[in-house]
Design a protein around this motif. Structure first.
Motif, mmCIF file in Angstrom:
data_model
loop_
_atom_site.group_PDB
_atom_site.id
_atom_site.type_symbol
_atom_site.label_atom_id
_atom_site.label_comp_id
_atom_site.label_asym_id
_atom_site.label_seq_id
_atom_site.Cartn_x
_atom_site.Cartn_y
_atom_site.Cartn_z
ATOM 1 N N LYS A 183 -15.856 8.745 12.187
ATOM 2 C CA LYS A 183 -14.791 7.748 12.351
ATOM 3 C C LYS A 183 -15.032 6.888 13.589
ATOM 4 O O LYS A 183 -14.710 5.703 13.590
ATOM 5 C CB LYS A 183 -13.427 8.450 12.409
ATOM 6 N N GLY A 195 -16.871 6.482 8.444
ATOM 7 C CA GLY A 195 -16.227 7.513 7.638
ATOM 8 C C GLY A 195 -17.279 8.282 6.847
ATOM 9 O O GLY A 195 -18.400 8.520 7.339
ATOM 10 N N PHE A 196 -16.943 8.649 5.630
ATOM 11 C CA PHE A 196 -17.867 9.458 4.822
ATOM 12 C C PHE A 196 -19.029 8.660 4.250
ATOM 13 O O PHE A 196 -19.865 9.206 3.533
ATOM 14 C CB PHE A 196 -17.111 10.196 3.719
ATOM 15 N N ASP A 209 -10.050 13.226 14.725
ATOM 16 C CA ASP A 209 -9.732 13.942 13.480
ATOM 17 C C ASP A 209 -8.911 15.175 13.813
ATOM 18 O O ASP A 209 -9.055 15.772 14.886
ATOM 19 C CB ASP A 209 -11.001 14.357 12.739
ATOM 20 N N ASN A 219 -7.928 4.825 17.000
ATOM 21 C CA ASN A 219 -8.209 5.502 15.739
ATOM 22 C C ASN A 219 -7.088 6.496 15.456
ATOM 23 O O ASN A 219 -6.494 7.055 16.382
ATOM 24 C CB ASN A 219 -9.571 6.202 15.780
ATOM 25 N N VAL A 220 -6.814 6.675 14.187
ATOM 26 C CA VAL A 220 -5.673 7.475 13.739
ATOM 27 C C VAL A 220 -6.175 8.634 12.886
ATOM 28 O O VAL A 220 -7.112 8.472 12.098
ATOM 29 C CB VAL A 220 -4.735 6.595 12.864
ATOM 30 N N GLY A 263 -17.211 4.339 12.690
ATOM 31 C CA GLY A 263 -16.553 3.414 11.772
ATOM 32 C C GLY A 263 -17.036 3.525 10.340
ATOM 33 O O GLY A 263 -16.616 2.747 9.481
ATOM 34 N N ARG A 306 1.933 4.088 10.197
ATOM 35 C CA ARG A 306 1.573 2.698 10.479
ATOM 36 C C ARG A 306 2.589 2.058 11.427
ATOM 37 O O ARG A 306 2.232 1.306 12.333
ATOM 38 C CB ARG A 306 1.456 1.931 9.158
ATOM 39 N N GLU A 349 -16.172 14.707 11.605
ATOM 40 C CA GLU A 349 -15.374 13.573 11.139
ATOM 41 C C GLU A 349 -15.002 12.646 12.304
ATOM 42 O O GLU A 349 -14.931 11.425 12.136
ATOM 43 C CB GLU A 349 -14.130 14.064 10.391
ATOM 44 N N HIS A 379 -4.300 11.986 10.564
ATOM 45 C CA HIS A 379 -3.079 12.731 10.271
ATOM 46 C C HIS A 379 -3.361 13.872 9.315
ATOM 47 O O HIS A 379 -4.292 13.832 8.507
ATOM 48 C CB HIS A 379 -1.960 11.843 9.725
ATOM 49 N N PRO A 432 -9.527 0.608 10.454
ATOM 50 C CA PRO A 432 -8.626 -0.431 10.967
ATOM 51 C C PRO A 432 -8.967 -0.798 12.415
ATOM 52 O O PRO A 432 -9.235 0.076 13.241
ATOM 53 C CB PRO A 432 -7.238 0.221 10.891
ATOM 54 N N ARG A 476 0.841 -1.202 0.000
ATOM 55 C CA ARG A 476 0.000 0.000 0.000
ATOM 56 C C ARG A 476 0.877 1.255 0.000
ATOM 57 O O ARG A 476 0.594 2.215 -0.722
ATOM 58 C CB ARG A 476 -0.917 -0.010 1.231
ATOM 59 N N TRP A 527 -16.206 -0.409 6.205
ATOM 60 C CA TRP A 527 -15.968 0.938 5.648
ATOM 61 C C TRP A 527 -14.508 1.354 5.775
ATOM 62 O O TRP A 527 -14.184 2.530 5.653
ATOM 63 C CB TRP A 527 -16.890 1.944 6.341
ATOM 64 N N GLY A 528 -13.657 0.384 6.085
ATOM 65 C CA GLY A 528 -12.221 0.669 6.051
ATOM 66 C C GLY A 528 -11.583 1.054 7.370
ATOM 67 O O GLY A 528 -10.389 1.364 7.401
#
Ligand SMILES: CC(C)(COP(=O)(O)OP(=O)(O)OC[C@H]1O[C@@H](n2cnc3c(N)ncnc32)[C@H](O)[C@@H]1OP(=O)(O)O)[C@@H](O)C(=O)NCCC(=O)NCCS
Length: 253
Positions: free
Chosen positions: A191, A196-197, A141, A120-121, A194, A80, A187, A123, A108, A63, A105-106
């Motif tokens: 998040k 997201g958008f 966020d 949750n992350v 879980g 990561r 946001e 950046h 992690p 990735r 929905w992605g």
């Protein structure tokens, strides 16, 4: 167990932490109702980056390779790797042994050891924030407060009608700060859930004034959620707005 220093539990108190040493110190203090917020820079020296990259799985490195430009590629590897190092310190496990999965929905989540911690992350450029909890889901966020040509137009497109009406009532001098306050509050909630958008931003309302207590006022798709989450503005410095969303479980009864 040692008493939990108050500053570590005040959700709005975000500090620079060096890890892993302080994380090992912190893990003894992460209680059922506590959330730790960690802050770090992502532009690390090459030798440090190589060490962080060594924790990543082949899939994570693949990735990273998909980033066309070196800066976002290096920052992905750093983020990561630092996440692995931090969670590994909490769990007293080799960072390379952690396995992640993603929800539909992605988002992690920890696969191995399964759901041992919630995290949750977020950046923005060189800055990363990581929220860690044992008690319940978290969302975080952060955005750099930067000049926007037309905050009003962006707000019209992304805010709920109630938020937009409140935004229009603010003096123009407060609108830029308010835009990023609302954006990060929304946001953080999206998040934490879980989604997201995939959660339509106009389907729920948060408080708008930058100095108003952050709060999820209503979620029209899932009304019961409004009382299940608390929002917190994060003191990340004047150049940024940061928000954290915590399930009521993580805050205790
Ligand atoms: C998750 C999402 C809100 C992140 O927004 P962002 O401002 O770009 O990025 P942030 O820095 O705040 O967060 C990124 C981190 O959020 C986490 N994340 C990813 N999907 C997530 C989700 N569904 N829920 C919570 N967290 C998520 C990851 O850790 C990610 O870090 P990584 O990219 O290093 O793996 C956004 O990318 C999203 O909703 N994606 C899914 C839907 C989508 O792809 N839509 C296309 C654009 S509309």
């Amino acid at each position: 167990m040692l008493p939990i220093p108050r500053t570590w539990r005040v959700l709005t108190d975000v500090r620079w932490h060096r890890w892993p040493d302080e994380a090992l110190f912190g893990v003894r203090r992460l209680s059922e109702d506590g959330v730790h917020v960690w802050r770090t820079g992502l532009d690390v020296p090459a030798t440090r980056l190589a060490g962080l990259g060594a924790y990543l799985t082949p899939e994570e490195m693949a990735r990273a390779e998909r980033y066309r430009f070196p800066s976002p590629r290096r920052r992905f590897i750093a983020a990561r790797g630092l996440l692995r190092e931090l969670l590994g310190a909490y769990l007293e496990l080799d960072p390379a042994r952690l396995r992640f999965r993603q929800n539909a929905w992605g988002k992690p989540l920890l696969l191995e050891p399964p759901d041992a911690l919630q995290f949750n992350v977020a950046h923005t450029e060189d800055l990363a924030l990581i929220a860690v909890s044992v008690g319940g889901a978290v969302g975080i966020d952060v955005e750099r407060v930067r000049p926007l040509a037309h905050p009003d137009r962006l707000a019209a497109r992304t805010f709920s009608p109630l938020e937009y009406a409140a935004f229009r009532e603010l003096p123009p001098s407060q609108q830029l700060e308010a835009f990023f306050a609302v954006w990060t509050r929304k946001e953080a909630y999206m998040k934490a859930r879980g989604w997201g958008f995939h959660l339509p931003p106009d389907a729920f309302d948060v408080t708008v004034a930058p100095d108003a207590p952050p709060q999820l006022l209503a979620d029209r798709q899932a009304p019961a959620e409004a009382s299940r989450w608390s929002l917190h503005d994060l003191a990340v410095g004047t150049a940024y707005r940061g928000s954290l969303c915590v399930s009521s479980l993580a805050r205790g009864p």
